[in-house]
Design an enzyme around this catalytic site. Sequence first.
Site, short mmCIF file in Angstrom:
data_model
loop_
_atom_site.label_atom_id
_atom_site.label_comp_id
_atom_site.label_asym_id
_atom_site.label_seq_id
_atom_site.Cartn_x
_atom_site.Cartn_y
_atom_site.Cartn_z
N ASP A 116 1.12 -1.19 0.15
CA ASP A 116 -0.30 0.41 -0.22
C ASP A 116 0.92 1.14 -0.40
O ASP A 116 1.76 1.56 -0.46
CB ASP A 116 -1.44 -0.25 1.25
CG ASP A 116 -2.20 0.55 0.80
OD1 ASP A 116 -2.29 1.62 0.36
OD2 ASP A 116 -3.27 -0.11 0.79
N SER B 32 -12.03 -1.62 -0.29
CA SER B 32 -10.51 -0.89 0.15
C SER B 32 -10.71 -1.69 1.82
O SER B 32 -10.11 -2.41 2.64
CB SER B 32 -9.54 0.22 0.21
OG SER B 32 -9.24 0.14 -0.52
#
Length: 367
Positions: free
Chosen positions: A52, A241
Amino acid sequence: MTLATFSPSSSAAPTPDGSDRIRDDQWHLQFLRIAEVHDISQGEGVLVAVPDTGVEPHPDLAGNVLPGIDIIPGGTGDGRRDRNSHGTCMAGIIAAHGRSNQVGALGIAPRSSVLPIRDTPENGLGHPADLARSVEYAVRKGAGVISISVASSASVEMQRAIASAIAANIVVVAAAGNAPRESQVSYPASEEAVIAVGGVDSKGDHAPVSVTGPEIDVVAPAVNIYCTGLNGRYRMSSGTSDATAIVAGAAALIRSKYPHLPAAEVAHRLTATAVDKGPPGRDDEYGYGVIDIVAALTADVPPLGFESSAVTPPSTDSVGVGAPDGGDVGATARGLITLGVLVAAGGGYWVWRRRRRADDPPPRISR
């Protein structure tokens, strides 16, 4: 089991630092019965890779974020740097342990460890090649779960990396994608052996931000999810997400309780015990249904290919819910887009399931 709702607390908005009120604002904890879940498993001994924007040190994650890597070309460091907040949020949803007296954020698997992989710059726009390298790094480091909250492309590099994770018996979890930016399930969630995660709101209904499609496997809370942010503070995010990080945390709990269970069976537990929503059986909005972590940890789930014809009806126990819907959609993307979405992949050298059709019957379990 049926889904139920409850009235949100009066402290819907966090205080400036948020630590004293964040727990009440995390409506998904009650929705998923996390207090009961943590009496069964807390994810101890499981490493969850989070490719990420990096993970900034946060008091609620202290000791749970291991040294990782900065994959970005020219980047330096061990992954524990974040100038976007998306990665820190995902890590907190998975593994935050909070502080004493119900202070601070609580994650789904608070005794799991996070492997931070910074492959996306602070603008949230990364490259599929860097995501592929992140997955390969997670494989080398022995991750048990990889949580992918982005929409990428099915490049040769990405397909090879996902295949290597599956072959290494890693549970790969990926976000389905956020509408209207995406119109169909994105990669790697669309990959055959990956758990594609969609989203629901605090009532357990389909979240408009979540794309739909035949690849959806399960859904989880995706609206107004409070999580760890930058500078020791908190943020609220909506998107697949967030739902993906929740499912990744659930996978970590299963792997901790059943350490010898293959990744394919971990995924099977999540789909087989999900609470059916929408039309009976699998559908394109909810997949097999809303994850039921308590059931995934405790139900008698026949192995893949050996499902019993005798099925105990689902429990009528309720799952609580409680926070207002809405909120800004979580950060921009990596690969193509960060989604707040998670992917869980099956393990071994075989594909754990074919893609389900809309008319597939529900998986069979006994309780």
